[in-house]
Motif scaffolding. Sequence first.
Motif, PDB file in Angstrom:
ATOM      1  N   CYS A   1      39.020  57.290  33.286  1.00 10.66           N
ATOM      2  CA  CYS A   1      39.277  56.739  31.948  1.00 10.66           C
ATOM      3  C   CYS A   1      40.712  57.011  31.508  1.00 10.66           C
ATOM      4  O   CYS A   1      41.376  56.127  30.962  1.00 10.66           O
ATOM      5  CB  CYS A   1      38.308  57.325  30.930  1.00 10.66           C
ATOM      6  SG  CYS A   1      36.641  56.682  31.060  1.00 10.66           S
TER       7      CYS A   1
ATOM      8  N   THR B   1      43.063  54.899  33.645  1.00 13.90           N
ATOM      9  CA  THR B   1      42.970  53.498  33.234  1.00 13.90           C
ATOM     10  C   THR B   1      43.692  53.275  31.918  1.00 13.90           C
ATOM     11  O   THR B   1      44.392  52.267  31.751  1.00 13.90           O
ATOM     12  CB  THR B   1      41.500  53.063  33.138  1.00 13.90           C
ATOM     13  OG1 THR B   1      40.911  53.196  34.435  1.00 13.90           O
ATOM     14  CG2 THR B   1      41.368  51.629  32.686  1.00 13.90           C
TER      15      THR B   1
ATOM     16  N   ASP C   1      46.636  50.810  31.440  1.00 13.48           N
ATOM     17  CA  ASP C   1      46.521  49.739  30.435  1.00 13.48           C
ATOM     18  C   ASP C   1      47.771  49.676  29.561  1.00 13.48           C
ATOM     19  O   ASP C   1      48.315  48.599  29.308  1.00 13.48           O
ATOM     20  CB  ASP C   1      45.296  49.951  29.547  1.00 13.48           C
ATOM     21  CG  ASP C   1      43.984  49.639  30.242  1.00 13.48           C
ATOM     22  OD1 ASP C   1      44.004  49.087  31.360  1.00 13.48           O
ATOM     23  OD2 ASP C   1      42.927  49.966  29.658  1.00 13.48           O
TER      24      ASP C   1
ATOM     25  N   ASN D   1      36.727  50.620  28.855  1.00 15.27           N
ATOM     26  CA  ASN D   1      37.090  51.853  29.547  1.00 15.27           C
ATOM     27  C   ASN D   1      36.045  52.945  29.326  1.00 15.27           C
ATOM     28  O   ASN D   1      35.627  53.603  30.277  1.00 15.27           O
ATOM     29  CB  ASN D   1      38.473  52.310  29.072  1.00 15.27           C
ATOM     30  CG  ASN D   1      39.081  53.372  29.940  1.00 15.27           C
ATOM     31  OD1 ASN D   1      38.633  53.644  31.043  1.00 15.27           O
ATOM     32  ND2 ASN D   1      40.133  53.989  29.434  1.00 15.27           N
TER      33      ASN D   1
ATOM     34  N   TYR E   1      33.366  50.825  32.556  1.00 18.39           N
ATOM     35  CA  TYR E   1      34.202  51.448  33.590  1.00 18.39           C
ATOM     36  C   TYR E   1      33.780  52.895  33.823  1.00 18.39           C
ATOM     37  O   TYR E   1      33.666  53.343  34.956  1.00 18.39           O
ATOM     38  CB  TYR E   1      35.684  51.414  33.210  1.00 18.39           C
ATOM     39  CG  TYR E   1      36.351  50.066  33.304  1.00 18.39           C
ATOM     40  CD1 TYR E   1      35.698  48.942  33.782  1.00 18.39           C
ATOM     41  CD2 TYR E   1      37.664  49.908  32.898  1.00 18.39           C
ATOM     42  CE1 TYR E   1      36.321  47.715  33.857  1.00 18.39           C
ATOM     43  CE2 TYR E   1      38.303  48.673  32.970  1.00 18.39           C
ATOM     44  CZ  TYR E   1      37.624  47.589  33.446  1.00 18.39           C
ATOM     45  OH  TYR E   1      38.252  46.385  33.525  1.00 18.39           O
TER      46      TYR E   1
ATOM     47  N   ASP F   1      43.580  47.757  41.193  1.00 19.17           N
ATOM     48  CA  ASP F   1      42.240  48.353  41.135  1.00 19.17           C
ATOM     49  C   ASP F   1      41.885  49.077  42.428  1.00 19.17           C
ATOM     50  O   ASP F   1      41.228  50.120  42.402  1.00 19.17           O
ATOM     51  CB  ASP F   1      41.193  47.294  40.803  1.00 19.17           C
ATOM     52  CG  ASP F   1      41.051  47.062  39.310  1.00 19.17           C
ATOM     53  OD1 ASP F   1      41.677  47.788  38.518  1.00 19.17           O
ATOM     54  OD2 ASP F   1      40.295  46.151  38.928  1.00 19.17           O
TER      55      ASP F   1
ATOM     56  N   ARG G   1      43.671  52.331  42.320  1.00 15.13           N
ATOM     57  CA  ARG G   1      43.003  53.209  41.353  1.00 15.13           C
ATOM     58  C   ARG G   1      41.734  53.795  41.971  1.00 15.13           C
ATOM     59  O   ARG G   1      41.439  54.982  41.807  1.00 15.13           O
ATOM     60  CB  ARG G   1      42.684  52.417  40.088  1.00 15.13           C
ATOM     61  CG  ARG G   1      42.160  53.240  38.957  1.00 15.13           C
ATOM     62  CD  ARG G   1      42.018  52.415  37.704  1.00 15.13           C
ATOM     63  NE  ARG G   1      41.239  51.223  37.953  1.00 15.13           N
ATOM     64  CZ  ARG G   1      40.279  50.790  37.176  1.00 15.13           C
ATOM     65  NH1 ARG G   1      39.960  51.428  36.089  1.00 15.13           N
ATOM     66  NH2 ARG G   1      39.622  49.691  37.477  1.00 15.13           N
TER      67      ARG G   1
END
Length: 165
Positions: A38, A41, A45, A70, A74, A131, A134
Amino acid sequence: MKSSRLILIIIFVLSWLTLPLLGREAFKKYLPSAIFMCILTKVLDEYGKRKKWWRFYKGIPPLNSMDIFNIGPYFITSLWVLKLTYGKFPKYFMSNTILHILFIFHGIKYIQRLNILSLVKLTKVQYLLIDAARALIIYGFQYIQEKIQACFHSIQRKRVHSNAK
């Protein structure tokens, strides 16, 4: 606009409703990695917003639409994917890749229609590569975390054993 907020709420709530099915041990084991995901991300973002890779629309104040994703799907999906595939890297990576492909090449068109997220200067393939990177980082985080925990438990066992003598 109101329908997109309602859909955000539904997606958020539905994802969290699966949490009891995950199990307490899996939740505790993978929670640090999901939290890390989180945070990673959110940083990504914000960076992507500044670079105009994507645009986020209003969510449910004080959160924008991607903040809700998120801390909703996610976060929960990270827990589930790690529970179901961690320790089997090829399965983990394939599962993540399939989920990302489905989201990026099929889900984004619906999300754009609902004014949740729009890709601006980023292609779908570039988004998929981000992604994938990540996913690798999160897996590596979980791996390192487990190694550190194993060392910590080993040290604890040695102390208990030496104190018992």
